[in-house]
Motif scaffolding. Structure first.
Motif, PDB file in Angstrom:
ATOM      1  N   PRO A 240       0.815  -1.227   0.000  1.00 52.81           N
ATOM      2  CA  PRO A 240       0.000   0.000   0.000  1.00 52.81           C
ATOM      3  C   PRO A 240       0.844   1.272   0.000  1.00 52.81           C
ATOM      4  O   PRO A 240       0.483   2.256  -0.644  1.00 52.81           O
ATOM      5  CB  PRO A 240      -0.842  -0.137   1.273  1.00 52.81           C
ATOM      6  CG  PRO A 240      -0.113  -1.123   2.139  1.00 52.81           C
ATOM      7  CD  PRO A 240       0.551  -2.059   1.187  1.00 52.81           C
ATOM      8  N   GLN A 241       1.986   1.276   0.736  1.00 52.36           N
ATOM      9  CA  GLN A 241       2.818   2.474   0.769  1.00 52.36           C
ATOM     10  C   GLN A 241       3.458   2.748  -0.595  1.00 52.36           C
ATOM     11  O   GLN A 241       3.580   3.900  -1.020  1.00 52.36           O
ATOM     12  CB  GLN A 241       3.890   2.326   1.845  1.00 52.36           C
ATOM     13  CG  GLN A 241       3.327   2.295   3.266  1.00 52.36           C
ATOM     14  CD  GLN A 241       4.420   2.309   4.313  1.00 52.36           C
ATOM     15  OE1 GLN A 241       5.602   2.335   3.996  1.00 52.36           O
ATOM     16  NE2 GLN A 241       4.016   2.303   5.577  1.00 52.36           N
ATOM     17  N   LEU A 242       3.840   1.684  -1.307  1.00 50.39           N
ATOM     18  CA  LEU A 242       4.394   1.872  -2.639  1.00 50.39           C
ATOM     19  C   LEU A 242       3.348   2.420  -3.603  1.00 50.39           C
ATOM     20  O   LEU A 242       3.663   3.197  -4.509  1.00 50.39           O
ATOM     21  CB  LEU A 242       4.963   0.553  -3.167  1.00 50.39           C
ATOM     22  CG  LEU A 242       6.257   0.058  -2.514  1.00 50.39           C
ATOM     23  CD1 LEU A 242       6.709  -1.250  -3.145  1.00 50.39           C
ATOM     24  CD2 LEU A 242       7.357   1.110  -2.635  1.00 50.39           C
ATOM     25  N   ARG A 243       2.085   2.016  -3.416  1.00 50.50           N
ATOM     26  CA  ARG A 243       1.030   2.550  -4.266  1.00 50.50           C
ATOM     27  C   ARG A 243       0.849   4.045  -4.034  1.00 50.50           C
ATOM     28  O   ARG A 243       0.615   4.813  -4.970  1.00 50.50           O
ATOM     29  CB  ARG A 243      -0.287   1.807  -4.009  1.00 50.50           C
ATOM     30  CG  ARG A 243      -0.287   0.365  -4.482  1.00 50.50           C
ATOM     31  CD  ARG A 243      -1.695  -0.124  -4.738  1.00 50.50           C
ATOM     32  NE  ARG A 243      -2.569   0.070  -3.596  1.00 50.50           N
ATOM     33  CZ  ARG A 243      -2.731  -0.804  -2.608  1.00 50.50           C
ATOM     34  NH1 ARG A 243      -2.027  -1.929  -2.635  1.00 50.50           N
ATOM     35  NH2 ARG A 243      -3.544  -0.576  -1.610  1.00 50.50           N
ATOM     36  N   VAL A 244       0.962   4.488  -2.774  1.00 51.05           N
ATOM     37  CA  VAL A 244       0.863   5.917  -2.471  1.00 51.05           C
ATOM     38  C   VAL A 244       2.011   6.670  -3.126  1.00 51.05           C
ATOM     39  O   VAL A 244       1.815   7.719  -3.757  1.00 51.05           O
ATOM     40  CB  VAL A 244       0.855   6.145  -0.946  1.00 51.05           C
ATOM     41  CG1 VAL A 244       0.919   7.636  -0.633  1.00 51.05           C
ATOM     42  CG2 VAL A 244      -0.398   5.544  -0.323  1.00 51.05           C
ATOM     43  N   LEU A 245       3.214   6.158  -2.992  1.00 53.44           N
ATOM     44  CA  LEU A 245       4.374   6.820  -3.584  1.00 53.44           C
ATOM     45  C   LEU A 245       4.287   6.829  -5.107  1.00 53.44           C
ATOM     46  O   LEU A 245       4.697   7.803  -5.760  1.00 53.44           O
ATOM     47  CB  LEU A 245       5.660   6.117  -3.141  1.00 53.44           C
ATOM     48  CG  LEU A 245       6.012   6.241  -1.653  1.00 53.44           C
ATOM     49  CD1 LEU A 245       7.233   5.393  -1.323  1.00 53.44           C
ATOM     50  CD2 LEU A 245       6.254   7.699  -1.278  1.00 53.44           C
ATOM     51  N   ASP A 246       3.755   5.761  -5.682  1.00 55.94           N
ATOM     52  CA  ASP A 246       3.616   5.700  -7.133  1.00 55.94           C
ATOM     53  C   ASP A 246       2.667   6.789  -7.623  1.00 55.94           C
ATOM     54  O   ASP A 246       2.904   7.430  -8.654  1.00 55.94           O
ATOM     55  CB  ASP A 246       3.112   4.318  -7.542  1.00 55.94           C
ATOM     56  CG  ASP A 246       3.061   4.151  -9.051  1.00 55.94           C
ATOM     57  OD1 ASP A 246       4.097   4.383  -9.699  1.00 55.94           O
ATOM     58  OD2 ASP A 246       1.994   3.810  -9.573  1.00 55.94           O
TER      59      ASP A 246
ATOM     60  N   ALA B   9      11.376  11.142  -1.476  1.00 55.81           N
ATOM     61  CA  ALA B   9      12.150  10.560  -0.377  1.00 55.81           C
ATOM     62  C   ALA B   9      11.599  11.023   0.964  1.00 55.81           C
ATOM     63  O   ALA B   9      11.533  10.246   1.934  1.00 55.81           O
ATOM     64  CB  ALA B   9      13.621  10.945  -0.516  1.00 55.81           C
ATOM     65  N   VAL B  10      11.175  12.276   1.042  1.00 56.68           N
ATOM     66  CA  VAL B  10      10.573  12.785   2.279  1.00 56.68           C
ATOM     67  C   VAL B  10       9.236  12.087   2.536  1.00 56.68           C
ATOM     68  O   VAL B  10       8.922  11.688   3.665  1.00 56.68           O
ATOM     69  CB  VAL B  10      10.381  14.314   2.204  1.00 56.68           C
ATOM     70  CG1 VAL B  10       9.716  14.831   3.470  1.00 56.68           C
ATOM     71  CG2 VAL B  10      11.717  15.005   1.995  1.00 56.68           C
ATOM     72  N   ALA B  11       8.425  11.945   1.474  1.00 57.12           N
ATOM     73  CA  ALA B  11       7.133  11.253   1.621  1.00 57.12           C
ATOM     74  C   ALA B  11       7.339   9.824   2.091  1.00 57.12           C
ATOM     75  O   ALA B  11       6.600   9.316   2.950  1.00 57.12           O
ATOM     76  CB  ALA B  11       6.374  11.289   0.298  1.00 57.12           C
ATOM     77  N   ALA B  12       8.371   9.154   1.531  1.00 60.17           N
ATOM     78  CA  ALA B  12       8.662   7.783   1.943  1.00 60.17           C
ATOM     79  C   ALA B  12       9.068   7.722   3.409  1.00 60.17           C
ATOM     80  O   ALA B  12       8.727   6.772   4.130  1.00 60.17           O
ATOM     81  CB  ALA B  12       9.765   7.205   1.060  1.00 60.17           C
ATOM     82  N   PHE B  13       9.795   8.761   3.877  1.00 59.43           N
ATOM     83  CA  PHE B  13      10.190   8.818   5.285  1.00 59.43           C
ATOM     84  C   PHE B  13       8.952   8.858   6.181  1.00 59.43           C
ATOM     85  O   PHE B  13       8.859   8.125   7.174  1.00 59.43           O
ATOM     86  CB  PHE B  13      11.063  10.045   5.534  1.00 59.43           C
ATOM     87  CG  PHE B  13      11.356  10.310   6.991  1.00 59.43           C
ATOM     88  CD1 PHE B  13      12.432   9.698   7.618  1.00 59.43           C
ATOM     89  CD2 PHE B  13      10.534  11.148   7.755  1.00 59.43           C
ATOM     90  CE1 PHE B  13      12.690   9.919   8.967  1.00 59.43           C
ATOM     91  CE2 PHE B  13      10.788  11.381   9.091  1.00 59.43           C
ATOM     92  CZ  PHE B  13      11.863  10.768   9.704  1.00 59.43           C
ATOM     93  N   TRP B  14       7.998   9.743   5.839  1.00 65.16           N
ATOM     94  CA  TRP B  14       6.789   9.852   6.675  1.00 65.16           C
ATOM     95  C   TRP B  14       5.995   8.541   6.682  1.00 65.16           C
ATOM     96  O   TRP B  14       5.522   8.099   7.728  1.00 65.16           O
ATOM     97  CB  TRP B  14       5.916  10.996   6.179  1.00 65.16           C
ATOM     98  CG  TRP B  14       6.426  12.375   6.478  1.00 65.16           C
ATOM     99  CD1 TRP B  14       6.753  13.343   5.579  1.00 65.16           C
ATOM    100  CD2 TRP B  14       6.676  12.929   7.779  1.00 65.16           C
ATOM    101  NE1 TRP B  14       7.196  14.472   6.224  1.00 65.16           N
ATOM    102  CE2 TRP B  14       7.156  14.246   7.580  1.00 65.16           C
ATOM    103  CE3 TRP B  14       6.551  12.452   9.073  1.00 65.16           C
ATOM    104  CZ2 TRP B  14       7.497  15.086   8.632  1.00 65.16           C
ATOM    105  CZ3 TRP B  14       6.900  13.288  10.131  1.00 65.16           C
ATOM    106  CH2 TRP B  14       7.359  14.581   9.910  1.00 65.16           C
TER     107      TRP B  14
ATOM    108  N   ASP C 107      12.157  13.487  -7.080  1.00 64.94           N
ATOM    109  CA  ASP C 107      12.752  12.391  -6.313  1.00 64.94           C
ATOM    110  C   ASP C 107      13.059  12.794  -4.873  1.00 64.94           C
ATOM    111  O   ASP C 107      12.888  11.995  -3.942  1.00 64.94           O
ATOM    112  CB  ASP C 107      14.026  11.912  -7.005  1.00 64.94           C
ATOM    113  CG  ASP C 107      13.731  11.203  -8.321  1.00 64.94           C
ATOM    114  OD1 ASP C 107      12.561  10.808  -8.512  1.00 64.94           O
ATOM    115  OD2 ASP C 107      14.650  11.057  -9.148  1.00 64.94           O
ATOM    116  N   THR C 108      13.521  14.029  -4.676  1.00 63.21           N
ATOM    117  CA  THR C 108      13.866  14.451  -3.315  1.00 63.21           C
ATOM    118  C   THR C 108      12.620  14.571  -2.442  1.00 63.21           C
ATOM    119  O   THR C 108      12.646  14.194  -1.264  1.00 63.21           O
ATOM    120  CB  THR C 108      14.607  15.798  -3.357  1.00 63.21           C
ATOM    121  OG1 THR C 108      13.794  16.776  -4.039  1.00 63.21           O
ATOM    122  CG2 THR C 108      15.940  15.663  -4.071  1.00 63.21           C
ATOM    123  N   ASP C 109      11.531  15.091  -3.010  1.00 57.54           N
ATOM    124  CA  ASP C 109      10.285  15.177  -2.252  1.00 57.54           C
ATOM    125  C   ASP C 109       9.694  13.788  -1.993  1.00 57.54           C
ATOM    126  O   ASP C 109       9.115  13.527  -0.938  1.00 57.54           O
ATOM    127  CB  ASP C 109       9.262  16.036  -2.997  1.00 57.54           C
ATOM    128  CG  ASP C 109       9.611  17.521  -2.950  1.00 57.54           C
ATOM    129  OD1 ASP C 109      10.437  17.895  -2.103  1.00 57.54           O
ATOM    130  OD2 ASP C 109       9.061  18.291  -3.766  1.00 57.54           O
TER     131      ASP C 109
END
Length: 469
Positions: A107-113, A125-130, A121-123
């Motif tokens: 599910p988290q990968l779907r959100v990032l996708d 990375a921040v979203a992935a951190f949260w 890419d830098t933003d």
């Protein structure tokens, strides 16, 4: 006590299996009906899908019952049947399998996708951190200040940048993700609800108020605290209950549903025409060869097949009743609400279930079943059939929905910087022959998701009206 034998005359309704099945078929929506027909075709070898025949072929099938499509009016051109990319004309289109091929199950990968379409890419990375520091329910696992400091140091971003990305998650497609607590999660979901949402403003004030009173369902105390009507507080509370307190869990669910109308209405040759959507009205036939063989044979060995034949007859008759009732109901609705279809919400006429039931010669409960979960496509949009039922305003010849539309129009055209108070709106409506109280105006305004005049004055604009429109 002396026993006695008495005779009593009375009437009692016995629901036969065929009648029970017809009632159940009436209340199924399009997707449920499709599943019902598929299951029947799998379980009953005597049933087969109806195929359209030309007049000569159909006339040669003596004794074979036909559901004449000519009775459903002339269908509109194919472009009118396209809704949200649905390929209704394609028989191979399977509405049960619309999950994108190759989509990740994480599910988290779907959100990032989804975010990758708008973030670099830098933003990302921040979203992935949260997301990495959210629990299964979607809440932050550590204090916000601590996580913000950690993200800034690890990703070399300012605290403001890090918080901006969290707000993007919080108010994104999966609203409420990366929230600090329940209050922030629900407030974000309220703000992100699309369209017009009745009681949104009062629900926001409820969440800002004492959560202990809210948890205790103390509506009387909340109404005093917020200076609002008890009924309005209860409606706002129901809206809060409809929100998702654990947004992380909903990421596991896929919802690619598309509303496929059951009926279509269009204007041609100076009149309104109504027809059933062939994609949501599957028709079944009983295999003529099997039926003839069973009728000519005898013996108990064929009893299971005879039972299947009886079930097939019940189903085909039930489907015919459903389609006939749906079409007649839709025709009456279109006839009574023709002004709405042409002029819009302010022309919505008062209409009740009883009026439609009387027009088609059926009971109100039948009309209620056939209009629940069924959709009508019109040039003005696609609506659930129940949308066209409108309560008559007390002491007036217009519906409450029409008056609500008038309130929306008056607020949309109010002078910049001088928003109309509810009393002023009531006075303006009175000049148009619509006499309603200030409290009624306030109720309609809340249902339209429009802030009070004092808030609109403070904001200087009316962002809610953009959503409501």
């Amino acid at each position: 006590m002396k026993a006695a034998l008495t005779t009593q005359l009375g009437q009692q309704l016995h629901l036969t299996p065929a009648l029970l099945q017809s009632i159940r078929l009436l209340q199924l929506n399009g997707l449920q009906l499709e599943l019902e027909v598929r299951q029947a075709l799998e379980n009953n070898p005597l049933l087969e899908l109806h195929e359209e025949q030309d007049a000569a072929t159909a006339a040669s099938d003596e004794g074979q019952p036909q559901l004449d499509t000519a009775a459903f009016d002339e269908l509109p051109e194919s472009s009118m049947w396209d809704v949200a990319g649905a390929s209704w004309g394609n028989p191979d289109d399977d509405r049960m399998a619309r999950i994108a091929a190759g989509q990740s199950s994480d599910p988290q990968l779907r959100v990032l996708d989804a975010l990758s379409l708008e973030l670099d890419d830098t933003d990302l990375a921040v979203a992935a951190f949260w997301l990495e520091h959210c629990d299964d329910a979607g809440y932050l696992q550590a204090p916000l200040a601590q996580l913000s400091q950690l993200a800034s140091a690890r990703l070399d971003r300012t605290a403001a940048d890090v918080e901006a990305i969290r707000q993007r998650l919080l108010n994104g497609e999966q609203a409420g993700m990366a929230a600090v607590d329940l209050r922030e999660c629900l407030q974000a979901q309220l703000a992100c609800l699309p369209g017009t949402v009745a009681a949104r403003h009062l629900a926001t004030r409820l969440l800002d108020a004492d959560l202990a009173l809210l948890a205790a369902h103390d509506f009387v105390a909340l109404s005093r605290l917020l200076q609002a009507e008890l009924e309005d507080v209860q409606e706002a509370f129901r809206l809060v209950l409809s929100l998702q307190p654990k947004p992380g869990q909903t990421l596991l669910q896929h919802d690619d549903a598309v509303v496929i109308p059951d009926v279509v209405a269009w204007h041609a040759d100076g009149q309104w025409r109504v027809a059933l959507n062939p994609a949501t009205t599957p028709r079944l036939n009983i295999n003529a060869s099997y039926e003839r063989a069973l009728n000519e044979s005898s013996g108990e060995t064929n009893q299971p097949l005879r039972e299947l034949l009886q079930e097939a007859r019940w189903l085909t008759r039930g489907l015919s009743m459903r389609y006939d009732t749906l079409l007649r109901t839709a025709r009456v609705i279109v006839e009574r609400q023709a002004s709405f279809l042409v002029q819009g919400d302010e022309a919505m006429a008062p209409l009740t279930l009883k009026e439609v039931a009387d027009a088609i010669g059926m009971h109100e409960s039948t009309v209620s079943r056939i209009t629940s979960g069924k959709y009508l496509q019109t040039p003005r949009g696609t609506f659930e059939l129940k949308h066209f039922f409108a309560v008559r305003l007390d002491g007036a010849a217009v519906s409450g929905q029409a008056v609500k539309a008038m309130v929306k129009r008056l607020i949309a055209s109010e002078p910049a910087g001088r928003p109309l108070a509810d009393e002023a709106i009531a006075a303006l409506l009175s000049r148009q022959g619509v006499n309603i109280a200030r409290r009624t105006v306030a109720k309609y305004r809340e249902q339209l998701d429009i802030a009070p005049a004092r808030e609109r004055r403070r904001q200087g604009t009316t962002p809610q009206l953009a959503r409501a429109g």
